[in-house]
Design a protein around this motif. Structure first.
Motif, short mmCIF file in Angstrom:
data_model
loop_
_atom_site.label_atom_id
_atom_site.label_comp_id
_atom_site.label_asym_id
_atom_site.label_seq_id
_atom_site.Cartn_x
_atom_site.Cartn_y
_atom_site.Cartn_z
N GLY A 85 29.06 34.46 66.53
CA GLY A 85 27.80 34.16 65.87
C GLY A 85 27.74 32.82 65.18
N HIS A 104 22.79 33.34 63.46
CA HIS A 104 22.60 34.17 64.64
C HIS A 104 23.23 35.54 64.41
CE1 HIS A 104 20.69 31.58 67.59
NE2 HIS A 104 21.45 30.58 67.19
N VAL A 108 26.47 33.30 70.28
CA VAL A 108 25.77 32.03 70.48
C VAL A 108 26.26 31.45 71.80
CG1 VAL A 108 25.10 29.83 69.49
CG2 VAL A 108 25.75 31.72 67.98
N SER A 123 21.42 28.52 70.94
CA SER A 123 20.72 29.69 71.47
C SER A 123 21.62 30.90 71.42
CB SER A 123 20.26 29.44 72.91
OG SER A 123 21.38 29.25 73.76
N GLY A 124 21.01 32.07 71.24
CA GLY A 124 21.80 33.28 71.11
C GLY A 124 21.19 34.45 71.85
N ASP A 130 18.67 39.59 68.93
CA ASP A 130 18.52 38.23 68.43
C ASP A 130 18.51 37.24 69.58
OD1 ASP A 130 18.47 35.90 66.97
OD2 ASP A 130 20.57 35.97 66.41
N THR A 132 17.11 34.38 70.13
CA THR A 132 16.40 33.27 69.50
C THR A 132 17.05 31.93 69.80
OG1 THR A 132 17.71 33.42 67.46
CG2 THR A 132 15.69 34.75 67.58
N ARG A 134 17.70 28.47 67.52
CA ARG A 134 17.69 28.04 66.13
C ARG A 134 17.95 26.54 66.03
NH1 ARG A 134 18.51 32.40 62.10
NH2 ARG A 134 18.26 34.35 63.25
N VAL A 146 13.47 28.96 63.40
CA VAL A 146 13.90 29.97 64.36
C VAL A 146 12.79 30.13 65.40
CG1 VAL A 146 14.64 32.35 64.71
CG2 VAL A 146 15.24 31.16 62.58
#
Length: 305
Positions: A85, A104, A108, A123-124, A130, A132, A134, A146
């Motif tokens: 993360g 995250h 990731v 990116s994750g 999640d 997303t 960021r 985000v």
């Protein structure tokens, strides 16, 4: 590119770089082309001297697999993205950990710097939802924004050379274009029929390339969002794409154990590079375009030129 011209002759440059004890999931050249950073499921980041093929330093800190790596434009910082993360920023000269960016809620997958080095994008995605993108301030480590919209893992992110637009690629089979300032999704690109694993902008921002588990590479118009061309030839999933600095060549790495070189203008496959004994997860061009690096499941980084 790669000594191109009338014909394309690409051969291995020296022995493979060995040292990782698990698959090599990401590679990046330093801006001066003298160093390569590689990351692996063995929880490490390794730095290599390109000329001698020598191992320079191992950066340790992530507690799980490391999936992505990027150099800052000024070459002073290396960023890594991990299953734990974290996005970690390292001093490229001495290997010191500068900052760990946390936020995250799952793995990731990818990390990239804006050309002004002011922002880091990562990116994750995971079972916790999640999925997303960021945006972080590279200097103070604050999460500035985000970006939400993808419905599955976000595997890859890339800034357009101008720095105002970024692209993301997802297991939801789409690519998204985002406005860096507002965080708004300006366009969703559809056409792939399976996971989209990698995305890259051409140096002049006129083209976007994506690689997919559907065995194809697509070239897009980033303004209209239209698919210009579909490149076919790989016989398994395509995991990575990268443009050369002059935009005349596109490289791809695949589960079929090969690296391919393409002419983006015509869509023709110019060369098939064989040498890896397992899946190829990452490809990257040197800044001068004369060397291509690839990393894969055989735990090696290979140089071609």
């Amino acid at each position: 590119w790669l000594g191109g011209g009338g014909g394309v002759v690409v051969r291995p440059r020296g022995a493979p770089l060995r040292g990782h004890t698990s698959l090599v999931s990401g590679i990046a050249f330093s801006p001066d082309g003298e160093t390569i950073a590689s990351v692996s499921s063995d929880y490490s980041v390794r730095l290599w001297g390109v000329a001698a093929g020598a191992h320079l330093r191992t950066l340790k800190g992530p507690s799980k697999a490391v999936n992505g790596v990027a150099y800052s434009t000024d070459g002073g910082t290396v960023a890594s993205a991990s299953d734990d993360g974290s996005v970690r920023l390292w001093d490229a000269a001495n290997g010191a950990l500068l900052r760990a960016l946390m936020g995250h809620e799952g793995p990731v997958w990818c990390v990239a710097f804006a050309l002004d080095d002011a922002s880091v994008v990562a990116s994750g995605g995971g079972g916790n939802g999640d999925n997303t993108v960021r945006l972080w301030g590279a200097g103070d480590g604050t999460c500035a924004r985000v970006l939400k919209g993808h419905t599955d893992y976000v595997r890859s992110v890339a800034f357009a050379p101008g720095g105002t637009v970024l692209a993301s690629a997802s297991d939801d089979t789409t690519l998204r274009l985002w406005d860096r300032a507002s965080g708004d999704c300006t366009r969703t690109l559809t056409g792939h029929t399976n996971w989209v694993m990698s995305v890259a902008f051409a140096p002049d921002s006129s083209m976007l390339a994506s690689a997919s588990d559907d065995k194809t590479i697509r070239l897009w118009d980033p303004v209209s969002g239209e698919s210009r061309r579909v490149l076919e030839g790989h016989t398994e999933a395509v995991y990575s794409v990268a443009f050369s600095r002059d935009g005349r060549a596109l490289a791809s790495g695949s589960r079929d154990k090969t690296v391919r070189l393409w002419d983006p203008a015509s869509g023709a496959c110019a060369a098939v590079l064989e040498g890896h004994t397992e899946h190829v997860y990452s490809v990257a061009f040197s800044p001068d375009g004369r060397t291509l690096a690839s990393g894969g499941d055989d735990k090696t980084v290979r140089l071609w030129g």
